[in-house]
Design an enzyme around this catalytic site. Structure first.
Site, mmCIF file in Angstrom:
data_model
loop_
_atom_site.group_PDB
_atom_site.id
_atom_site.type_symbol
_atom_site.label_atom_id
_atom_site.label_comp_id
_atom_site.label_asym_id
_atom_site.label_seq_id
_atom_site.Cartn_x
_atom_site.Cartn_y
_atom_site.Cartn_z
ATOM 1 N N LYS A 236 23.057 42.064 29.975
ATOM 2 C CA LYS A 236 23.928 40.857 29.762
ATOM 3 C C LYS A 236 23.749 39.601 30.470
ATOM 4 O O LYS A 236 23.307 39.667 31.785
ATOM 5 C CB LYS A 236 25.369 41.130 30.942
ATOM 6 C CG LYS A 236 26.702 39.742 31.186
ATOM 7 C CD LYS A 236 28.158 40.273 31.708
ATOM 8 C CE LYS A 236 28.871 39.021 31.923
ATOM 9 N NZ LYS A 236 29.545 39.014 32.840
ATOM 10 N N ASN B 119 36.411 42.060 35.058
ATOM 11 C CA ASN B 119 36.629 42.749 36.421
ATOM 12 C C ASN B 119 37.029 41.871 37.730
ATOM 13 O O ASN B 119 38.632 43.131 38.196
ATOM 14 C CB ASN B 119 34.857 42.262 37.218
ATOM 15 C CG ASN B 119 34.575 42.867 38.136
ATOM 16 O OD1 ASN B 119 33.166 42.342 38.445
ATOM 17 N ND2 ASN B 119 35.293 43.381 39.137
ATOM 18 N N THR B 120 36.849 40.791 37.955
ATOM 19 C CA THR B 120 38.572 40.257 39.287
ATOM 20 C C THR B 120 40.168 40.837 38.778
ATOM 21 O O THR B 120 40.204 41.103 39.609
ATOM 22 C CB THR B 120 38.208 39.159 39.391
ATOM 23 O OG1 THR B 120 36.555 38.678 39.620
ATOM 24 C CG2 THR B 120 39.148 38.048 40.424
ATOM 25 N N GLY C 35 36.850 34.411 36.692
ATOM 26 C CA GLY C 35 37.529 34.631 37.646
ATOM 27 C C GLY C 35 39.295 34.026 38.580
ATOM 28 O O GLY C 35 39.714 34.357 39.475
ATOM 29 N N ALA D 113 35.007 37.343 30.932
ATOM 30 C CA ALA D 113 35.889 36.397 31.589
ATOM 31 C C ALA D 113 36.916 35.607 31.488
ATOM 32 O O ALA D 113 37.523 35.363 30.517
ATOM 33 C CB ALA D 113 34.723 35.261 32.721
ATOM 34 N N GLY D 114 37.935 35.031 32.989
ATOM 35 C CA GLY D 114 39.293 35.155 32.953
ATOM 36 C C GLY D 114 40.636 35.239 32.392
ATOM 37 O O GLY D 114 41.215 35.285 32.400
#
Lengths: 259, 66
Positions: A101, A210-211, A162, A188-189
């Protein structure tokens, strides 16, 4: 047995369309449990220096064995194409494959990508035989350039890394989905399950997060919610939704009403 | 001799190899990669690559990340 709706990525077939990051968990055990609850088969990891004064007894990969998971090293923290390329070469030498990635960050506060540097890094890495999954802005032209560079997928952001803001520009994502001949993975987001479902309903091939999981009060429960959201969103996309309209259409027959 | 490993100075016996450094760090069985003066050292050559005074070594592994 053949899967009914396999997710093809870089020449391999996956059941799960949810890719998860392994950062920010409280322990390796929690990382593993969240990964299983998410049903994820692909897990991102970061490449970092070994702490040579205290290498630690355990390693993340002891908990994410390579025979069960596809490990996807990232170039998080790289601000130049050169650093991203160097990081990928090191990851490959460590012996976990050629899938990477690529993220080249252009701004510290938003963590938005440096798109020209990302394209440059991807061109070099594709030539060196890597299968490259680039993190990129939700910009159809940038995504096209990355596809032309030979990337195995494009990974437009939904919102800043995040941030948990969800999909800021569903129209751009639709255009990217429509034009792309490689998988589109929203990276993301995402903040909660409905965001993941929305990405899949728009026709994206997968979601990377992830977050949203690791930062939830109960990461294991959130991982399960995300698995279900991705599955539900995918099914809704495949089923073909009804058109949205302003006025009502009755669901019950008008004939046979009692008078 | 003194080499720099991940920005920290480290004393090693003269003529030490990359394999000996990796073993001294207790990293033998792990998935790691090593750079010597910015060049990647293929794992198969660890035992043959001798270190020299002033060498700069990077040793990486995988950690949690998105």
């Amino acid at each position: 047995m053949a899967l009914t709706d396999p997710f093809m990525l870089a020449g391999r077939e996956y059941r799960s369309r949810l890719i998860i990051g392994s950062g920010k968990y409280r322990s390796f055990e929690e990382t593993r449990r969240a990964t299983e609850a998410a049903g994820a088969e692909i897990v991102t990891v970061a490449v970092r220096r070994v702490n040579i004064t205290d290498p630690g007894k355990e390693n993340l990969l002891d908990w994410l064995p390579l025979d069960r998971f596809t490990i996807l090293p990232n170039t998080a923290g790289c601000y130049t194409a050169e650093d991203a390329i160097r990081t990928c070469r090191l990851a490959r030498e460590a012996g976990i494959g050629t899938l990477v990635k690529v993220e080249v960050i252009g701004d510290e506060k938003t963590l938005f990508p440096d798109v020209p540097a990302t394209i440059e890094a991807c061109r070099v890495l594709v030539k060196e035989g890597f299968q490259v999954l680039p993190y990129v802005t939700d910009d159809p032209v940038a995504c096209r350039r990355l596809e032309e560079a030979g990337c195995a997928a494009v990974m437009p952001l939904a919102a800043p890394i995040g941030s948990g803001l969800g999909i800021r520009n569903p129209y751009n994502l639709r255009i990217i989905v429509e034009q792309s001949r490689v998988p589109v993975i929203v990276d993301a987001g995402v903040g909660t399950a409905s965001h993941a479902a929305e990405a899949m309903e728009l026709g994206c091939d997968g979601v990377l997060m992830n977050t949203a999981i690791a930062g939830a009060r109960d990461p294991i429960l959130m991982a399960e919610a995300m698995r279900q959201a991705v599955e539900a969103g995918r099914k809704a996309f495949r089923a073909g939704r009804i058109p949205a309209r302003l006025y009502a259409t009755a669901s019950s027959p008008l004939d046979g009403l009692i008078r | 001799m003194r080499v720099t490993v991940n920005d920290e100075p480290r004393e090693l016996p003269d003529g030490a190899t990359v394999a000996e450094l990796v073993a001294a760090l207790g990293l033998g069985p792990r998935r790691i990669a090593v750079e010597l003066n910015r060049d990647i050292v293929p794992r198969a050559t660890y035992a043959d690559r001798r270190l020299h005074d002033g060498d700069v070594v990077e040793v990486i592994h995988f950690v949690g990340g998105g």
